[in-house]
Design an enzyme around this catalytic site. Sequence first.
Site, PDB file in Angstrom:
ATOM      1  N   HIS A 202       0.841  -1.188   0.000  1.00  0.00           N
ATOM      2  CA  HIS A 202       0.000   0.000   0.000  1.00  0.00           C
ATOM      3  C   HIS A 202       0.881   1.246   0.000  1.00  0.00           C
ATOM      4  O   HIS A 202       2.103   1.162   0.135  1.00  0.00           O
ATOM      5  CB  HIS A 202      -0.976   0.001   1.182  1.00  0.00           C
ATOM      6  CG  HIS A 202      -0.345   0.181   2.521  1.00  0.00           C
ATOM      7  ND1 HIS A 202      -1.019   0.683   3.611  1.00  0.00           N
ATOM      8  CD2 HIS A 202       0.915  -0.048   2.979  1.00  0.00           C
ATOM      9  CE1 HIS A 202      -0.219   0.742   4.657  1.00  0.00           C
ATOM     10  NE2 HIS A 202       0.951   0.300   4.299  1.00  0.00           N
TER      11      HIS A 202
ATOM     12  N   CYS B 284       5.768   6.202   4.492  1.00  0.00           N
ATOM     13  CA  CYS B 284       4.657   5.362   4.026  1.00  0.00           C
ATOM     14  C   CYS B 284       3.881   5.975   2.862  1.00  0.00           C
ATOM     15  O   CYS B 284       2.944   5.373   2.359  1.00  0.00           O
ATOM     16  CB  CYS B 284       3.719   5.030   5.182  1.00  0.00           C
ATOM     17  SG  CYS B 284       4.494   3.953   6.404  1.00  0.00           S
TER      18      CYS B 284
ATOM     19  N   HIS C 226       4.969   0.327  -0.457  1.00  0.00           N
ATOM     20  CA  HIS C 226       5.727  -0.614   0.361  1.00  0.00           C
ATOM     21  C   HIS C 226       4.790  -1.726   0.806  1.00  0.00           C
ATOM     22  O   HIS C 226       3.578  -1.615   0.661  1.00  0.00           O
ATOM     23  CB  HIS C 226       6.345   0.094   1.572  1.00  0.00           C
ATOM     24  CG  HIS C 226       5.318   0.642   2.515  1.00  0.00           C
ATOM     25  ND1 HIS C 226       4.563   1.775   2.224  1.00  0.00           N
ATOM     26  CD2 HIS C 226       4.902   0.209   3.726  1.00  0.00           C
ATOM     27  CE1 HIS C 226       3.726   2.003   3.229  1.00  0.00           C
ATOM     28  NE2 HIS C 226       3.914   1.063   4.152  1.00  0.00           N
TER      29      HIS C 226
ATOM     30  N   HIS D 101      -1.295 -10.172  -1.739  1.00  0.00           N
ATOM     31  CA  HIS D 101      -0.449  -9.755  -2.861  1.00  0.00           C
ATOM     32  C   HIS D 101      -1.110  -8.686  -3.735  1.00  0.00           C
ATOM     33  O   HIS D 101      -0.867  -8.608  -4.933  1.00  0.00           O
ATOM     34  CB  HIS D 101       0.021 -10.956  -3.691  1.00  0.00           C
ATOM     35  CG  HIS D 101       1.099 -11.714  -2.998  1.00  0.00           C
ATOM     36  ND1 HIS D 101       0.833 -12.652  -2.029  1.00  0.00           N
ATOM     37  CD2 HIS D 101       2.447 -11.641  -3.111  1.00  0.00           C
ATOM     38  CE1 HIS D 101       1.977 -13.141  -1.583  1.00  0.00           C
ATOM     39  NE2 HIS D 101       2.975 -12.540  -2.213  1.00  0.00           N
TER      40      HIS D 101
ATOM     41  N   GLU E  44       0.037  -5.000  11.337  1.00  0.00           N
ATOM     42  CA  GLU E  44       0.729  -4.516  10.153  1.00  0.00           C
ATOM     43  C   GLU E  44       2.199  -4.926  10.210  1.00  0.00           C
ATOM     44  O   GLU E  44       2.817  -5.201   9.185  1.00  0.00           O
ATOM     45  CB  GLU E  44       0.604  -2.993  10.058  1.00  0.00           C
ATOM     46  CG  GLU E  44       1.118  -2.430   8.759  1.00  0.00           C
ATOM     47  CD  GLU E  44       0.794  -0.972   8.601  1.00  0.00           C
ATOM     48  OE1 GLU E  44      -0.255  -0.673   7.982  1.00  0.00           O
ATOM     49  OE2 GLU E  44       1.556  -0.125   9.093  1.00  0.00           O
TER      50      GLU E  44
END
Length: 148
Positions: free
Chosen positions: A16, A25, A29, A75, A135
Amino acid sequence: MTTIRITKQFTFDMAHALFNYDGLCRNIHGHTYTLQVTLKGCINTDENSPKQGMVLDFGELKKIIKTPVVDTFDHALVLNEKHEIPQSIANFQDAGKLIVLPFQPTCENLVAHFAGIIQKSLPSTASLHSLRLYETPTSWAEWFAEDN
């Protein structure tokens, strides 16, 4: 009747990026996510039932979660619809692995999204008690039915 909570754990890999984020972020990644699904219900006491002694067969719980959550997001590249998606990335959509959501794909938003998906598929004999979405091994978000 005895009320019990049962939990099943699932793992999937997902990439994402966070739109307009002010840290690393913002870049595409990936993470290996772990999802723990906890249901609450009464133990089946029907002596004639092959599911006697269960709240819900773990195999049935797996079927409820696997297709709409694990298989869909595993994925995949997940982006906020506000992202300008380059054509090279948009081509992933043809393979079904680009998911564009109407919200920021943070751990917090994803766990709430998964709760909505799961609640629609549960039998009347069990309710969604909580979700925990890792996460990373040391960072997670939780959703509890009693809070929502």
